[in-house]
Write an enzyme that holds these catalytic residues in place. Structure first.
Site, PDB file in Angstrom:
ATOM      1  N   CYS A   1       0.747  -1.156   0.140  1.00 41.74           N
ATOM      2  CA  CYS A   1      -0.206   0.121   0.131  1.00 41.74           C
ATOM      3  C   CYS A   1       0.798   1.545   0.512  1.00 41.74           C
ATOM      4  O   CYS A   1       0.231   2.312   0.277  1.00 41.74           O
ATOM      5  CB  CYS A   1      -0.815  -0.398   1.214  1.00 41.74           C
ATOM      6  SG  CYS A   1      -2.094  -1.141   1.392  1.00 41.74           S
TER       7      CYS A   1
ATOM      8  N   HIS B   1      -3.438   7.735   5.708  1.00 41.82           N
ATOM      9  CA  HIS B   1      -4.167   5.731   5.538  1.00 41.82           C
ATOM     10  C   HIS B   1      -5.201   6.224   5.379  1.00 41.82           C
ATOM     11  O   HIS B   1      -5.637   5.532   4.213  1.00 41.82           O
ATOM     12  CB  HIS B   1      -2.696   5.519   5.516  1.00 41.82           C
ATOM     13  CG  HIS B   1      -2.327   3.899   5.138  1.00 41.82           C
ATOM     14  ND1 HIS B   1      -2.312   3.697   2.959  1.00 41.82           N
ATOM     15  CD2 HIS B   1      -2.570   3.116   5.798  1.00 41.82           C
ATOM     16  CE1 HIS B   1      -2.168   2.750   3.233  1.00 41.82           C
ATOM     17  NE2 HIS B   1      -1.988   1.945   4.421  1.00 41.82           N
TER      18      HIS B   1
ATOM     19  N   GLU C   1      -2.112   5.431  13.566  1.00 38.36           N
ATOM     20  CA  GLU C   1      -2.086   6.437  12.289  1.00 38.36           C
ATOM     21  C   GLU C   1      -2.545   7.584  13.391  1.00 38.36           C
ATOM     22  O   GLU C   1      -1.984   8.505  13.924  1.00 38.36           O
ATOM     23  CB  GLU C   1      -3.611   6.195  11.495  1.00 38.36           C
ATOM     24  CG  GLU C   1      -3.054   7.181  10.853  1.00 38.36           C
ATOM     25  CD  GLU C   1      -3.107   7.301   9.613  1.00 38.36           C
ATOM     26  OE1 GLU C   1      -2.335   7.926   8.048  1.00 38.36           O
ATOM     27  OE2 GLU C   1      -3.494   6.546   8.961  1.00 38.36           O
TER      28      GLU C   1
ATOM     29  N   LYS D   1     -10.324   7.766   0.710  1.00 40.67           N
ATOM     30  CA  LYS D   1     -10.430   5.925   1.045  1.00 40.67           C
ATOM     31  C   LYS D   1     -11.869   5.721   1.290  1.00 40.67           C
ATOM     32  O   LYS D   1     -12.682   5.042   0.625  1.00 40.67           O
ATOM     33  CB  LYS D   1      -9.647   5.098   1.887  1.00 40.67           C
ATOM     34  CG  LYS D   1      -7.984   5.053   1.117  1.00 40.67           C
ATOM     35  CD  LYS D   1      -7.115   4.040   2.442  1.00 40.67           C
ATOM     36  CE  LYS D   1      -5.782   3.683   1.494  1.00 40.67           C
ATOM     37  NZ  LYS D   1      -5.373   5.073   2.201  1.00 40.67           N
TER      38      LYS D   1
ATOM     39  N   HIS E   1      -9.432   1.849  -1.242  1.00 37.93           N
ATOM     40  CA  HIS E   1      -7.873   1.613  -1.262  1.00 37.93           C
ATOM     41  C   HIS E   1      -7.582   0.896  -2.011  1.00 37.93           C
ATOM     42  O   HIS E   1      -7.862  -0.528  -2.931  1.00 37.93           O
ATOM     43  CB  HIS E   1      -8.088   0.526  -0.156  1.00 37.93           C
ATOM     44  CG  HIS E   1      -7.113   0.066   0.148  1.00 37.93           C
ATOM     45  ND1 HIS E   1      -5.286   1.310  -0.235  1.00 37.93           N
ATOM     46  CD2 HIS E   1      -6.113  -0.001   1.758  1.00 37.93           C
ATOM     47  CE1 HIS E   1      -4.157   0.603   0.953  1.00 37.93           C
ATOM     48  NE2 HIS E   1      -4.666   0.204   1.651  1.00 37.93           N
TER      49      HIS E   1
ATOM     50  N   PHE F   1       1.711  -3.294   4.092  1.00 40.15           N
ATOM     51  CA  PHE F   1       1.600  -4.209   5.064  1.00 40.15           C
ATOM     52  C   PHE F   1       3.425  -4.748   4.534  1.00 40.15           C
ATOM     53  O   PHE F   1       3.961  -4.238   3.527  1.00 40.15           O
ATOM     54  CB  PHE F   1       0.821  -5.647   4.497  1.00 40.15           C
ATOM     55  CG  PHE F   1      -1.047  -5.421   4.295  1.00 40.15           C
ATOM     56  CD1 PHE F   1      -0.408  -5.407   6.004  1.00 40.15           C
ATOM     57  CD2 PHE F   1      -1.846  -6.590   4.087  1.00 40.15           C
ATOM     58  CE1 PHE F   1      -2.264  -5.466   6.068  1.00 40.15           C
ATOM     59  CE2 PHE F   1      -2.709  -6.507   4.350  1.00 40.15           C
ATOM     60  CZ  PHE F   1      -3.202  -5.629   5.368  1.00 40.15           C
TER      61      PHE F   1
END
Length: 402
Positions: free
Chosen positions: A162, A294, A305, A326, A331, A390
């Protein structure tokens, strides 16, 4: 060190087929998430996504090209055409030799993979098309952008889940800033919304079946999207000399690794990336007006976050605006940072902050100004774009108003 500016932007995503339509959708808080239109959708447990609707390759690419272009490559080319057209650049001679394309992508040609697995394992065929490999490879989009626009400089693909797009744009920024290239084409593209792509993500147990609600107490997971965002990064003096329109200036970036867990995010890794981007730009928390989060809508990401922002910004954490787009475009995995950079450009150039839609209940662990549900007018000098992937890979980019 050279100053680096953005002189062209292009996109296609669930909110729009170009930048103007996308930014209008962000201003209006529109949702691009809808029931999935894919083969065997009835076999999926998760049947929503932010698909690009109404897209047709007819008239955009010829038959010979379509043999080589997976959907993610098509998206990248559409976005690149818009960005380069806006920049007004043509690539020949020395400029062509020094300009390249660095794009982010995570899954490669997932549609091609899905279709050919079906052909071999379901239909029992013993042969596939000879161009399956060049069609599905992760670097296909970057390579075809370089071929279409005669870009003969540094060209490659960054694949870091990502954070792929932010990592790619950071590399392009560094090349222009160092003087290695006067212009770089950069961004990212992704299209995982096929049966196999969605089924794989279902196994992670991080997908929502209803909506993407970042930072809301009742959030229940992420929603996949697809599309591309592509930008022209250019040496400031080069751009001014030719009278180019400047959308924003890229002023800093940082990249960190959590080095802890393959899927669980780390506050420390995110904090170091946020602080590092500001340090690289020579600014402090008091200078930042907006952060594009994010903000995946998962319980773990959003609270981690939020904690990272609170940790880095201290007493300024209550005043900085932070939203997750998002919630609207889904995403885009490897392409997500590129589309989200558009929200940062809109903030510093137009003074419009994109909202976090779908926000219903405050979460004490996400106690920030998340610009809930409605866009906001605000003068912003600096903005950050966060990407936390990830694998514990983090990349943050800083923009400035010009």
């Amino acid at each position: 060190m050279k100053r680096v500016v953005i002189t062209g932007a292009g996109t296609i995503n669930a909110l729009g087929h170009d930048v103007a339509e996308t930014l209008e959708s962000m201003r209006e808080g529109r949702c691009g998430i809808a029931p999935l239109d894919v083969r065997d959708a009835d076999r999926l447990m998760v049947n929503i996504g932010a698909q690009v609707q109404g897209f047709s390759s007819e008239g955009l690419f010829n038959r010979q090209q379509m043999v080589l272009y997976d959907r993610f490559t098509q998206f990248a080319l559409v976005a690149a055409r818009e960005a380069i057209a806006q920049s007004g650049l043509t690539f020949a001679g020395e400029l062509a030799h020094k300009t390249g394309a660095i794009l982010g992508n995570s899954g490669g040609g997932m549609t091609t993979i899905d279709e050919n697995y079906r052909s071999v394992y379901e239909d029992g065929k013993n042969r596939v098309h000879p161009f399956v490999v060049p069609k599905l490879m992760n670097n296909a989009a970057a390579s075809h952008v370089s071929m279409e626009f005669n870009l003969k400089g540094p060209t490659f693909t960054v694949s870091s889940a990502c954070a792929s797009s932010n990592h790619a744009m950071a590399q392009a920024f560094q090349m222009v800033r160092s003087g290695m290239s006067p212009v770089m084409i950069t961004g990212g593209s992704e299209s995982m919304l096929c049966f196999g792509g969605v089924k794989a993500w279902e196994g992670m147990r991080v997908m929502s079946k209803t909506a993407c609600r970042p930072f809301s107490a009742n959030r229940n997971g992420m929603v996949q999207g697809e599309g591309a965002g592509v930008f022209v990064f250019e040496d400031y003096d080069h751009a001014r000399k030719r009278g180019a329109e400047i959308l924003a200036e890229v002023v800093g970036f940082a990249m960190t690794s959590d080095a802890t867990d393959i899927v669980m995010p780390s506050k420390q890794g995110a904090s170091r990336a946020i602080a590092g981007a500001m340090a690289d730009a020579g600014i402090g928390p008091e200078d930042i007006g907006y952060i594009n989060a994010h903000g995946t809508g998962t319980a773990a990401n959003d609270k981690t976050e939020s904690a990272a922002v609170a940790d880095v910004f201290g007493r300024h954490a209550d005043t900085v605006m932070i939203s997750s787009t998002k919630s609207m475009h889904g995403h885009l995995i490897g392409g997500t940072g590129a589309v989200e950079l558009l929200a940062c450009i809109m903030a510093v150039r137009d003074g419009v902050i994109a909202p976090t839609i779908g926000y219903e209940e405050p979460d004490p662990e996400c106690a920030l100004d998340v610009v809930p549900n409605e866009a906001r007018d605000a003068k912003v000098e600096y903005a950050l774009s966060n990407a936390f992937a990830f694998g514990g890979l983090n990349a943050v980019i800083a923009l400035r108003r010009v």
